[in-house]
Design a protein around this motif. Structure first.
Motif, PDB file in Angstrom:
ATOM      1  N   SER A   1      64.970 -14.534  12.910  1.00 37.22           N
ATOM      2  CA  SER A   1      65.533 -13.188  13.028  1.00 37.22           C
ATOM      3  C   SER A   1      64.485 -12.174  13.486  1.00 37.22           C
ATOM      4  CB  SER A   1      66.123 -12.751  11.677  1.00 37.22           C
ATOM      5  OG  SER A   1      65.091 -12.570  10.714  1.00 37.22           O
ATOM      6  N   HIS A   2      64.929 -10.948  13.597  1.00 37.44           N
ATOM      7  CA  HIS A   2      64.104  -9.786  13.889  1.00 37.44           C
ATOM      8  C   HIS A   2      63.221 -10.006  15.123  1.00 37.44           C
ATOM      9  CE1 HIS A   2      65.544  -8.964   9.843  1.00 37.44           C
ATOM     10  NE2 HIS A   2      65.168  -7.699   9.984  1.00 37.44           N
ATOM     11  N   LEU A   3      61.926  -9.694  14.998  1.00 34.76           N
ATOM     12  CA  LEU A   3      61.022  -9.765  16.143  1.00 34.76           C
ATOM     13  C   LEU A   3      60.832 -11.186  16.655  1.00 34.76           C
ATOM     14  CD1 LEU A   3      58.334  -7.206  14.929  1.00 34.76           C
ATOM     15  CD2 LEU A   3      60.053  -6.861  16.726  1.00 34.76           C
ATOM     16  N   ALA A   4      60.866 -12.167  15.754  1.00 34.56           N
ATOM     17  CA  ALA A   4      60.721 -13.562  16.183  1.00 34.56           C
ATOM     18  C   ALA A   4      61.923 -13.999  17.016  1.00 34.56           C
ATOM     19  CB  ALA A   4      60.548 -14.478  14.966  1.00 34.56           C
ATOM     20  N   ALA A   5      63.118 -13.538  16.649  1.00 30.10           N
ATOM     21  CA  ALA A   5      64.314 -13.861  17.436  1.00 30.10           C
ATOM     22  C   ALA A   5      64.228 -13.230  18.823  1.00 30.10           C
ATOM     23  CB  ALA A   5      65.571 -13.388  16.714  1.00 30.10           C
TER      24      ALA A   5
ATOM     25  N   LEU B   1      61.730 -15.328  20.809  1.00 26.65           N
ATOM     26  CA  LEU B   1      62.308 -16.607  21.234  1.00 26.65           C
ATOM     27  C   LEU B   1      63.203 -16.419  22.454  1.00 26.65           C
ATOM     28  CD1 LEU B   1      62.859 -19.655  20.728  1.00 26.65           C
ATOM     29  CD2 LEU B   1      64.789 -18.918  19.313  1.00 26.65           C
ATOM     30  N   ARG B   2      64.011 -15.382  22.459  1.00 31.28           N
ATOM     31  CA  ARG B   2      64.933 -15.120  23.566  1.00 31.28           C
ATOM     32  C   ARG B   2      64.245 -14.412  24.740  1.00 31.28           C
ATOM     33  NH1 ARG B   2      70.448 -15.402  21.959  1.00 31.28           N
ATOM     34  NH2 ARG B   2      70.691 -15.706  19.731  1.00 31.28           N
ATOM     35  N   GLN B   3      62.957 -14.163  24.621  1.00 26.50           N
ATOM     36  CA  GLN B   3      62.160 -13.488  25.647  1.00 26.50           C
ATOM     37  C   GLN B   3      62.700 -12.094  25.963  1.00 26.50           C
ATOM     38  OE1 GLN B   3      62.067 -16.340  28.847  1.00 26.50           O
ATOM     39  NE2 GLN B   3      60.603 -17.629  27.763  1.00 26.50           N
TER      40      GLN B   3
END
Length: 177
Positions: A91-95, A98-100
């Motif tokens: 979630s959040h910034l990591a998501a 991941l989605r660039q």
């Protein structure tokens, strides 16, 4: 003529626990869970021996890298989600990473969970009571919050300008309108 075909070699490797684990790890960015290792036919003592011999590397409690400890970013993301348990999602910034959808690497790996977990180093856990099926999807084999849910989550951690950039990038990539 004496060399077995790739299909025959694959079938043979699927019949051994280590072969099955290697195939699973290849589909999961190089990581497996203890439950998956046990389901493949390994005992707890066999797992301990594989760790001691350097064939498995502990990433988190109950999550292992297969073959080497050098995980890709996606491998680290999936390891974190697997550690967080059933129903968890990136979630959040990591998501967004991941989605660039952001230029910058997330400082911590954010994961959303339904039940409280104590975060290991480098992980930020977000607890929620409401994480429905429409809030979670899979991206590159990793459970991740949907784009609308991610944007709502990001509204707590980004400035309005930064959030507008993420929305613009998602629209540009055709994953949000």
């Amino acid at each position: 003529r004496g060399v077995p075909s790739e299909t025959a070699a694959r079938r043979k490797s699927e019949t051994t626990p280590l072969g099955a684990i290697a195939l699973l790890a290849a589909r999961q960015h190089g990581v497996v869970t203890l439950a998956q290792l046990l389901a493949a036919g390994l005992s707890q003592s066999a797992v301990t021996r594989l760790v001691a011999s350097g064939q498995l590397h502990r990433v988190y409690r109950g999550v292992y890298a297969v073959g080497h400890a050098g995980l890709s970013r996606e491998g680290r993301f999936l390891a974190t989600v697997l550690w967080a348990g059933e129903g968890a999602a990136l979630s959040h910034l990591a998501a967004a990473e991941l989605r660039q959808l952001r230029r910058y690497r997330a400082p911590l790996i954010d994961v959303v969970v339904r039940t409280r977990r104590r975060a290991p180093r480098g992980v930020r856990v977000h607890e929620t009571r409401a994480l429905g099926a429409r809030d979670v999807t899979t991206y590159n084999g990793i459970p991740v919050t949907s784009v609308p849910r991610m944007l709502v989550d990001l509204s707590d951690v980004l400035t309005a300008h930064e959030l507008a950039n993420v929305i613009h990038e998602a629209a540009f990539r055709g994953i949000y309108s």
